[in-house]
Design an enzyme around this catalytic site. Structure first.
Site, PDB file in Angstrom:
ATOM      1  N   LYS A  19      -1.932  -1.518  -3.852  1.00  0.00           N
ATOM      2  CA  LYS A  19      -3.115  -0.505  -3.998  1.00  0.00           C
ATOM      3  C   LYS A  19      -1.862   0.898  -4.066  1.00  0.00           C
ATOM      4  CE  LYS A  19      -5.632   1.853  -0.866  1.00  0.00           C
ATOM      5  NZ  LYS A  19      -6.113   2.032   0.616  1.00  0.00           N
TER       6      LYS A  19
ATOM      7  N   LYS B 281       0.896  -1.072  -0.056  1.00  0.00           N
ATOM      8  CA  LYS B 281       0.095   0.003   0.002  1.00  0.00           C
ATOM      9  C   LYS B 281       1.078   1.097  -0.162  1.00  0.00           C
ATOM     10  CE  LYS B 281      -3.497   2.320   2.503  1.00  0.00           C
ATOM     11  NZ  LYS B 281      -4.575   2.107   3.441  1.00  0.00           N
TER      12      LYS B 281
END
Ligand code: PBG
Length: 338
Positions: free
Chosen positions: A262, A208
């Site tokens: 992400k 992330k």
């Protein structure tokens, strides 16, 4: 043969490729990548203490749901064939505190939503929950703070364990830790197993990145990071690909059942490499900013937003994602069903 003439008998070798692009049916036949409704996970926001769903300006078509409107929307998605949703809680602002205690309140908004969704939909829809504290802390960070203002990784793990347990108890099929604390997957697996939740799966937000593309999401959940802060101390530097692969490998080693990259479109290289090197399902999150950019340009008539959405999702799948968390899930499911 005269200069400038083509070899009329053999043609160019590329003609072989062009022949298969000639009609929609031929293109369909040879498509290497398909986006299906089965690939989609719909993010949904559920808010405490509101009587009517509240539209989210920066995520057109999305709203903060009441428990009632959440169930209606989940039923609609389920009927369209969307296999899964991921829930984000928007707690009563008055309940926010330094440790985010509303996140592990058995009566908290996400826990109540899980109960209602399970009652309404049984096992027809996979129920995922974002597992983090930022929506619940008054300073907006994903963990508790030390006296110097930095996030205290190890004390945060204990709190994530509590959140995992209430989410599992309330019926989550999959918990998705998104705080990027070191050791979070192992800590959560250990807590779940110790309490008999051996069937609750973990989707780790493994790679992330500290991205500028989460802006609309933070509006959606009313999160402001105190003191103009950011998450660069715990989320990943977008400059680093090898580090992302290391994060992914470590989360798999800690027991993640699935791992996520992400944002999606800015990290297709990481998705591709993760798919090539890991065996677990690889998820990608097409985040709020990715959605908002496409929507905003579409609203201005600058791009065809439906085509851009499908093209992006195709690219994310082509890179190797097995499924995609996307704000386009509902729209795309309708489009694919039409
Ligand atoms: C943290 C969390 C965030 C997102 C998902 N989980 C925000 C953040 O890290 O600041 C962003 C999702 C999106 O932008 O769509 N709970």
């Amino acid at each position: 043969m005269p200069v400038g003439r083509v070899d009329a008998i053999n043609g160019f070798p590329e003609r072989r490729l062009r022949r298969l692009r000639r009609t929609p049916a031929l293109r369909r036949l040879v498509a290497e990548t398909r986006v299906s409704v089965d690939d989609l996970v719909a993010p949904l926001f559920v808010a405490e203490g509101i009587d009517e769903p509240r539209p989210i300006a920066s995520l057109p078509g999305h709203c903060q749901h009441t428990l009632g409107s959440l169930v209606v929307e989940a039923k609609r998605l389920c009927a369209l064939g969307v296999p899964a949703v991921v829930l984000f809680g928007v707690p009563d602002p008055a309940s926010k505190d330094a440790v985010g205690s509303a996140a592990w309140d058995p009566d908290g908004v996400v826990q109540r939503a899980l109960g209602e969704l399970r009652a309404a939909l049984g096992q027809d829809l996979v129920l995922m929950t974002d597992l983090c504290l930022d929506e619940y802390t008054d300073h907006g960070h994903c963990g508790v703070l030390r006296t110097d203002g930095a996030v205290d990784n190890d004390s945060t793990l204990e709190l994530y364990q509590r959140v995992a347990l209430v989410q599992a108890e309330a019926g989550a099929d999959v918990v998705a830790p998104s705080g990027m604390m070191d050791g979070q997957v192992a800590a959560i697996r250990e807590a779940l197993d110790a309490h008999g939740w051996t069937e609750t799966a973990i989707l780790a937000y493994a790679a992330k990145f500290a991205s500028s593309l989460y802006g609309p999401f933070r509006d959606a959940v009313h999160v402001r990071i105190a003191g103009e802060g950011d998450r660069r101390g715990y989320q990943q530097d977008p400059a680093n690909r090898r580090e992302a692969l290391e994060e992914i490998a470590l989360d798999v080693a800690e027991g993640a059942d699935m791992v996520m990259v992400k944002p999606a479109l800015t990290n297709l290289d990481v998705i591709a490499e993760a798919r090539a090197t890991q065996r677990v399902p690889i998820a990608a999150y097409q985040v709020s900013g990715e959605y908002a950019m496409i929507k905003a340009a579409g609203e201005r008539g600058w791009i065809d937003h439906q085509a851009a959405a499908l093209e992006s999702l195709t690219a994310i799948k082509r890179a190797g994602a097995d499924f995609v968390l996307t704000y386009f899930a509902g729209e795309l499911a309708e489009q694919l069903a039409a």
